[in-house]
Design a protein around this motif. Sequence first.
Motif, PDB file in Angstrom:
ATOM      1  N   THR A   1      97.059   2.028  54.858  1.00 49.04           N
ATOM      2  CA  THR A   1      96.342   3.237  54.457  1.00 49.04           C
ATOM      3  C   THR A   1      97.261   4.441  54.517  1.00 49.04           C
ATOM      4  N   TYR A   2      97.161   5.303  53.516  1.00 46.29           N
ATOM      5  CA  TYR A   2      97.777   6.624  53.569  1.00 46.29           C
ATOM      6  C   TYR A   2      96.778   7.582  54.211  1.00 46.29           C
ATOM      7  N   TYR A   3      97.264   8.363  55.179  1.00 46.77           N
ATOM      8  CA  TYR A   3      96.425   9.356  55.833  1.00 46.77           C
ATOM      9  C   TYR A   3      96.960  10.748  55.493  1.00 46.77           C
ATOM     10  N   ALA A   4      96.101  11.588  54.965  1.00 45.72           N
ATOM     11  CA  ALA A   4      96.469  12.972  54.693  1.00 45.72           C
ATOM     12  C   ALA A   4      95.492  13.858  55.456  1.00 45.72           C
ATOM     13  N   MET A   5      95.982  14.475  56.532  1.00 40.29           N
ATOM     14  CA  MET A   5      95.087  15.281  57.367  1.00 40.29           C
ATOM     15  C   MET A   5      95.911  16.220  58.236  1.00 40.29           C
ATOM     16  N   VAL A   6      95.266  17.254  58.716  1.00 39.75           N
ATOM     17  CA  VAL A   6      95.889  18.163  59.655  1.00 39.75           C
ATOM     18  C   VAL A   6      96.015  17.474  61.015  1.00 39.75           C
ATOM     19  N   GLY A   7      96.983  17.882  61.820  1.00 39.50           N
ATOM     20  CA  GLY A   7      97.145  17.284  63.138  1.00 39.50           C
ATOM     21  C   GLY A   7      95.956  17.518  64.047  1.00 39.50           C
ATOM     22  N   GLN A   8      95.341  18.701  63.934  1.00 38.80           N
ATOM     23  CA  GLN A   8      94.197  19.036  64.786  1.00 38.80           C
ATOM     24  C   GLN A   8      92.929  18.446  64.171  1.00 38.80           C
ATOM     25  N   TYR A   9      92.817  17.123  64.259  1.00 41.45           N
ATOM     26  CA  TYR A   9      91.715  16.406  63.620  1.00 41.45           C
ATOM     27  C   TYR A   9      91.106  15.431  64.603  1.00 41.45           C
TER      28      TYR A   9
ATOM     29  N   THR B   1      87.294   9.414  73.445  1.00 42.88           N
ATOM     30  CA  THR B   1      87.804   9.701  72.104  1.00 42.88           C
ATOM     31  C   THR B   1      86.770   9.397  71.031  1.00 42.88           C
ATOM     32  N   HIS B   2      86.585  10.314  70.095  1.00 40.64           N
ATOM     33  CA  HIS B   2      85.772  10.056  68.914  1.00 40.64           C
ATOM     34  C   HIS B   2      86.585   9.287  67.877  1.00 40.64           C
ATOM     35  N   ALA B   3      85.951   8.330  67.208  1.00 40.90           N
ATOM     36  CA  ALA B   3      86.561   7.746  66.015  1.00 40.90           C
ATOM     37  C   ALA B   3      86.458   8.771  64.888  1.00 40.90           C
ATOM     38  N   PHE B   4      87.523   8.889  64.082  1.00 41.95           N
ATOM     39  CA  PHE B   4      87.480   9.892  63.018  1.00 41.95           C
ATOM     40  C   PHE B   4      87.551   9.252  61.637  1.00 41.95           C
ATOM     41  N   SER B   5      87.102  10.003  60.638  1.00 37.85           N
ATOM     42  CA  SER B   5      87.021   9.516  59.259  1.00 37.85           C
ATOM     43  C   SER B   5      87.121  10.720  58.329  1.00 37.85           C
ATOM     44  N   PRO B   6      87.049  10.519  57.025  1.00 35.62           N
ATOM     45  CA  PRO B   6      87.085  11.665  56.105  1.00 35.62           C
ATOM     46  C   PRO B   6      85.895  12.622  56.256  1.00 35.62           C
ATOM     47  N   THR B   7      84.832  12.191  56.948  1.00 35.00           N
ATOM     48  CA  THR B   7      83.673  13.065  57.122  1.00 35.00           C
ATOM     49  C   THR B   7      83.624  13.715  58.507  1.00 35.00           C
ATOM     50  N   THR B   8      84.671  13.547  59.299  1.00 37.28           N
ATOM     51  CA  THR B   8      84.718  14.098  60.649  1.00 37.28           C
ATOM     52  C   THR B   8      84.621  15.626  60.633  1.00 37.28           C
TER      53      THR B   8
ATOM     54  N   ALA C   1      97.415  -0.829  44.621  1.00 36.85           N
ATOM     55  CA  ALA C   1      97.143  -0.875  46.055  1.00 36.85           C
ATOM     56  C   ALA C   1      97.513  -2.242  46.617  1.00 36.85           C
ATOM     57  N   TYR C   2      98.073  -2.242  47.817  1.00 34.23           N
ATOM     58  CA  TYR C   2      98.352  -3.489  48.511  1.00 34.23           C
ATOM     59  C   TYR C   2      97.036  -4.095  49.000  1.00 34.23           C
TER      60      TYR C   2
ATOM     61  N   PHE D   1      91.115  23.993  57.673  1.00 39.72           N
ATOM     62  CA  PHE D   1      91.988  22.836  57.488  1.00 39.72           C
ATOM     63  C   PHE D   1      91.495  21.897  56.396  1.00 39.72           C
ATOM     64  N   GLY D   2      90.200  21.677  56.340  1.00 38.77           N
ATOM     65  CA  GLY D   2      89.655  20.765  55.348  1.00 38.77           C
ATOM     66  C   GLY D   2      89.636  19.328  55.826  1.00 38.77           C
ATOM     67  N   GLN D   3      88.889  18.512  55.111  1.00 41.53           N
ATOM     68  CA  GLN D   3      88.673  17.119  55.510  1.00 41.53           C
ATOM     69  C   GLN D   3      89.908  16.248  55.271  1.00 41.53           C
ATOM     70  N   ALA D   4      90.006  15.192  56.048  1.00 41.53           N
ATOM     71  CA  ALA D   4      91.069  14.214  55.868  1.00 41.53           C
ATOM     72  C   ALA D   4      90.820  13.385  54.605  1.00 41.53           C
ATOM     73  N   LYS D   5      91.899  12.861  54.066  1.00 35.07           N
ATOM     74  CA  LYS D   5      91.813  11.921  52.956  1.00 35.07           C
ATOM     75  C   LYS D   5      92.512  10.640  53.366  1.00 35.07           C
ATOM     76  N   MET D   6      91.833   9.520  53.182  1.00 38.86           N
ATOM     77  CA  MET D   6      92.383   8.221  53.559  1.00 38.86           C
ATOM     78  C   MET D   6      92.289   7.315  52.341  1.00 38.86           C
ATOM     79  N   THR D   7      93.436   6.923  51.811  1.00 41.94           N
ATOM     80  CA  THR D   7      93.473   6.129  50.585  1.00 41.94           C
ATOM     81  C   THR D   7      94.334   4.892  50.786  1.00 41.94           C
ATOM     82  N   PRO D   8      94.082   3.837  50.030  1.00 40.11           N
ATOM     83  CA  PRO D   8      94.905   2.633  50.162  1.00 40.11           C
ATOM     84  C   PRO D   8      96.374   2.937  49.833  1.00 40.11           C
ATOM     85  N   ALA D   9      97.265   2.379  50.624  1.00 39.29           N
ATOM     86  CA  ALA D   9      98.688   2.493  50.311  1.00 39.29           C
ATOM     87  C   ALA D   9      98.994   1.691  49.049  1.00 39.29           C
ATOM     88  N   VAL D  10      99.855   2.260  48.200  1.00 40.82           N
ATOM     89  CA  VAL D  10     100.152   1.602  46.919  1.00 40.82           C
ATOM     90  C   VAL D  10     101.645   1.304  46.802  1.00 40.82           C
ATOM     91  N   ASP D  11     101.945   0.337  46.005  1.00 37.66           N
ATOM     92  CA  ASP D  11     103.331   0.015  45.655  1.00 37.66           C
ATOM     93  C   ASP D  11     103.874   1.190  44.837  1.00 37.66           C
TER      94      ASP D  11
END
Length: 264
Positions: free
Chosen positions: A83-91, A43-50, A72-73, A56-66
Amino acid sequence: MIAFGALMAGLLPGLADPLPTPPAITLADAFALIASKPKVDLTHAFSPTTPVWEGFGQAKMTPAVDPTTLEAYTIAKDGFRATYYAMVGQYGTHVDPPAHFSATGVTMDQIPLDDMMLPMVVLDDTPFLASDPAHAFSVEDLLAWEKVHGRVPKGSFAALRTDLSKDWGDPKKFKRNPFPAWSLPVVKMLIEERGVTAIGHEAMDTDTTKEMASETYVLGSGHFQIEVMDNLDKVPPIGAYIVVTWPKVKNGLGFPARAYAVLP
């Protein structure tokens, strides 16, 4: 008349003794054996630059907020972080269930647990790449592989080694097109004649062409695949087992997966 068995038992008393029962193999025994074996992370580790398909476009990973304060917590302030993850499933390294391409196919939460641990074969496409960098692994290539390693076992996971994963750190090079992958006739043979349960490969797609005929066939025939695999060069052609897991998303059409091989 004395029965033959009784007669022989009288002449050779030891012959009548039952054969010793071999000790039962317990689940603990099996675990101890598996735990002692070397393992390879597939398995590859993934990130917003994967590397990902441009559609589909790149994933976005941002701190979860109240949700009330929008702050941010943090561990310092709240004792935890998330962390909030916004990405396509095929990532990244991910599972494609049949439903990804088939309206009637099973979704990722419906794939049986028994299909998530399988005997594994690694088919090597790399010998052909010097003269054909986008070589499509063929039926002839498979038959030549089987002459050396034996027939692909029914119920196995067939992975295609292309060493494309070595370009993971260079997204432009990794995403080159065309790239080495499967031919349609060979995936048909693997599923229809060899009876494999699933396939996997290092590229983001099953096919060397944009028609996606191989991927359409694999998923349309009710089989799943794992894409963007890593370290297949560290797994022997035969004898290993693959373990692959993913989140149980209801009606899920794909998601990053964690796969590893248990070596013989």
